[in-house]
Design a protein around this motif. Structure first.
Motif, mmCIF file in Angstrom:
data_model
loop_
_atom_site.group_PDB
_atom_site.id
_atom_site.type_symbol
_atom_site.label_atom_id
_atom_site.label_comp_id
_atom_site.label_asym_id
_atom_site.label_seq_id
_atom_site.Cartn_x
_atom_site.Cartn_y
_atom_site.Cartn_z
ATOM 1 N N ALA A 114 -7.085 -3.694 -6.109
ATOM 2 C CA ALA A 114 -7.119 -3.906 -7.690
ATOM 3 C C ALA A 114 -5.486 -4.393 -7.804
ATOM 4 O O ALA A 114 -5.002 -5.779 -8.023
ATOM 5 N N SER A 115 -4.485 -3.614 -7.615
ATOM 6 C CA SER A 115 -2.940 -3.852 -6.946
ATOM 7 C C SER A 115 -2.728 -4.692 -5.929
ATOM 8 O O SER A 115 -1.566 -5.950 -6.242
ATOM 9 N N VAL A 116 -3.195 -5.130 -5.095
ATOM 10 C CA VAL A 116 -2.976 -5.988 -4.265
ATOM 11 C C VAL A 116 -3.890 -7.026 -4.116
ATOM 12 O O VAL A 116 -3.359 -8.687 -3.536
ATOM 13 N N ASN A 117 -4.819 -7.273 -5.366
ATOM 14 C CA ASN A 117 -5.792 -8.057 -5.598
ATOM 15 C C ASN A 117 -6.035 -8.927 -4.554
ATOM 16 O O ASN A 117 -6.512 -10.213 -3.922
ATOM 17 N N VAL A 150 -10.262 -5.491 3.185
ATOM 18 C CA VAL A 150 -9.276 -6.015 4.150
ATOM 19 C C VAL A 150 -7.768 -4.245 3.662
ATOM 20 O O VAL A 150 -7.600 -4.123 4.719
ATOM 21 N N ILE A 151 -8.069 -3.995 2.973
ATOM 22 C CA ILE A 151 -7.331 -2.671 3.035
ATOM 23 C C ILE A 151 -7.308 -1.757 4.062
ATOM 24 O O ILE A 151 -6.967 -1.111 3.901
ATOM 25 N N ARG A 152 -8.928 -1.630 3.445
ATOM 26 C CA ARG A 152 -9.309 -0.732 5.104
ATOM 27 C C ARG A 152 -9.115 -0.964 5.585
ATOM 28 O O ARG A 152 -8.386 0.104 7.064
ATOM 29 N N ILE A 196 1.003 -0.649 -0.243
ATOM 30 C CA ILE A 196 -0.682 -0.290 0.133
ATOM 31 C C ILE A 196 0.974 1.241 0.270
ATOM 32 O O ILE A 196 0.406 2.480 -0.435
ATOM 33 N N LEU A 197 1.918 1.376 1.329
ATOM 34 C CA LEU A 197 2.772 2.510 0.808
ATOM 35 C C LEU A 197 4.209 2.870 -0.475
ATOM 36 O O LEU A 197 4.092 4.141 -1.019
ATOM 37 N N CYS A 198 4.138 1.478 -0.667
ATOM 38 C CA CYS A 198 5.184 1.655 -1.916
ATOM 39 C C CYS A 198 4.175 2.063 -3.186
ATOM 40 O O CYS A 198 4.609 2.952 -3.786
ATOM 41 N N LYS A 246 2.117 9.022 -6.406
ATOM 42 C CA LYS A 246 1.751 9.978 -5.588
ATOM 43 C C LYS A 246 1.100 11.515 -6.125
ATOM 44 O O LYS A 246 0.630 11.926 -5.330
ATOM 45 N N ASN A 247 1.478 11.655 -7.286
ATOM 46 C CA ASN A 247 0.825 11.979 -8.050
ATOM 47 C C ASN A 247 -0.343 12.205 -8.556
ATOM 48 O O ASN A 247 -1.137 12.459 -9.883
ATOM 49 N N GLY A 248 -1.081 11.088 -8.508
ATOM 50 C CA GLY A 248 -2.155 11.168 -8.875
ATOM 51 C C GLY A 248 -3.323 10.579 -7.939
ATOM 52 O O GLY A 248 -3.225 10.550 -7.023
ATOM 53 N N ARG A 249 -4.243 10.555 -8.257
ATOM 54 C CA ARG A 249 -5.648 9.592 -7.366
ATOM 55 C C ARG A 249 -5.734 8.425 -6.691
ATOM 56 O O ARG A 249 -5.829 7.405 -7.642
ATOM 57 N N THR A 250 -5.737 8.114 -5.430
ATOM 58 C CA THR A 250 -5.269 6.800 -5.263
ATOM 59 C C THR A 250 -6.834 6.458 -4.336
ATOM 60 O O THR A 250 -6.906 7.375 -2.927
ATOM 61 N N THR A 251 -6.947 5.875 -4.271
ATOM 62 C CA THR A 251 -8.920 4.969 -3.658
ATOM 63 C C THR A 251 -8.511 3.723 -2.851
ATOM 64 O O THR A 251 -7.715 3.012 -3.545
ATOM 65 N N SER A 252 -9.545 3.674 -2.354
ATOM 66 C CA SER A 252 -9.383 1.937 -1.400
ATOM 67 C C SER A 252 -9.209 0.990 -2.331
ATOM 68 O O SER A 252 -8.797 -0.506 -2.334
ATOM 69 N N GLU A 253 -10.340 0.986 -3.412
ATOM 70 C CA GLU A 253 -10.364 0.035 -4.610
ATOM 71 C C GLU A 253 -8.827 0.086 -5.580
ATOM 72 O O GLU A 253 -9.000 -1.433 -6.217
ATOM 73 N N LEU A 254 -8.605 1.664 -5.824
ATOM 74 C CA LEU A 254 -7.488 1.175 -7.146
ATOM 75 C C LEU A 254 -6.212 0.102 -5.612
ATOM 76 O O LEU A 254 -5.597 -0.633 -6.837
ATOM 77 N N LEU A 255 -5.845 0.757 -4.550
ATOM 78 C CA LEU A 255 -5.375 -0.200 -4.023
ATOM 79 C C LEU A 255 -5.561 -1.901 -3.693
ATOM 80 O O LEU A 255 -4.794 -2.695 -3.712
#
Length: 142
Positions: free
Chosen positions: A33-36, A41-43, A14-16, A22-31
């Motif tokens: 998707a990245s973590v799968n 769980v992300i929240r 998440i932190l990476c 950092k120049n984009g908008r990050t949401t828990s849904e985007l995170l």
């Protein structure tokens, strides 16, 4: 055999991601998707990171999640302490040994000492690594 938590690994991810994006908008849904992983769980992990002062988030239609301080100031030890706050053991010591056995009566104590030494060494190593380093060296951006 007890399951080991993946919360530290997911928290670092998440932190990476937040540093990388950092120049984009990050949401828990985007995170998620990245973590799968499930966004819930992300929240849950994000709450721990927020409590530790590592991330900040806003609510509403333009909600976003960001690092609360520069990535080079967030050590992996900070992340480990935030994510694994209830887990202070590197491994789980079996405590149900035979108290009348010369080996069994001493084993939990001996392994607790080893656990403490290994934890100290691990924490020292984690303190020397930052999220900024992970992104710059491991992901190749920065």
């Amino acid at each position: 055999m007890a399951n080991r938590s993946q919360q530290f690994s997911v928290a670092v991810h998440i932190l990476c991601f937040l540093e990388f994006n950092k120049n984009g908008r990050t949401t828990s849904e985007l995170l998620a998707a990245s973590v799968n992983a499930n966004p819930a769980v992300i929240r849950r992990i994000m709450r721990k990171l927020t409590k530790a002062g590592l991330i900040a988030s806003t609510l509403g239609t333009n909600a976003s999640i960001t690092l609360a301080k520069p990535a080079d100031q967030i050590t992996l030890l900070d992340v480990h302490r935030a994510a694994e706050e209830e887990n202070r053991e590197v491994f789980i010591v079996h405590r149900g040994t035979n108290p009348t056995c010369p080996v069994g009566s001493k084993m939990p104590y001996l392994l607790e000492e080893v656990n403490a030494q290994v934890l100290t060494t691990m924490e020292k190593e984690l303190a020397g690594l930052t999220i900024g380093q992970m992104v710059k060296e491991g992901i190749g951006f920065g």
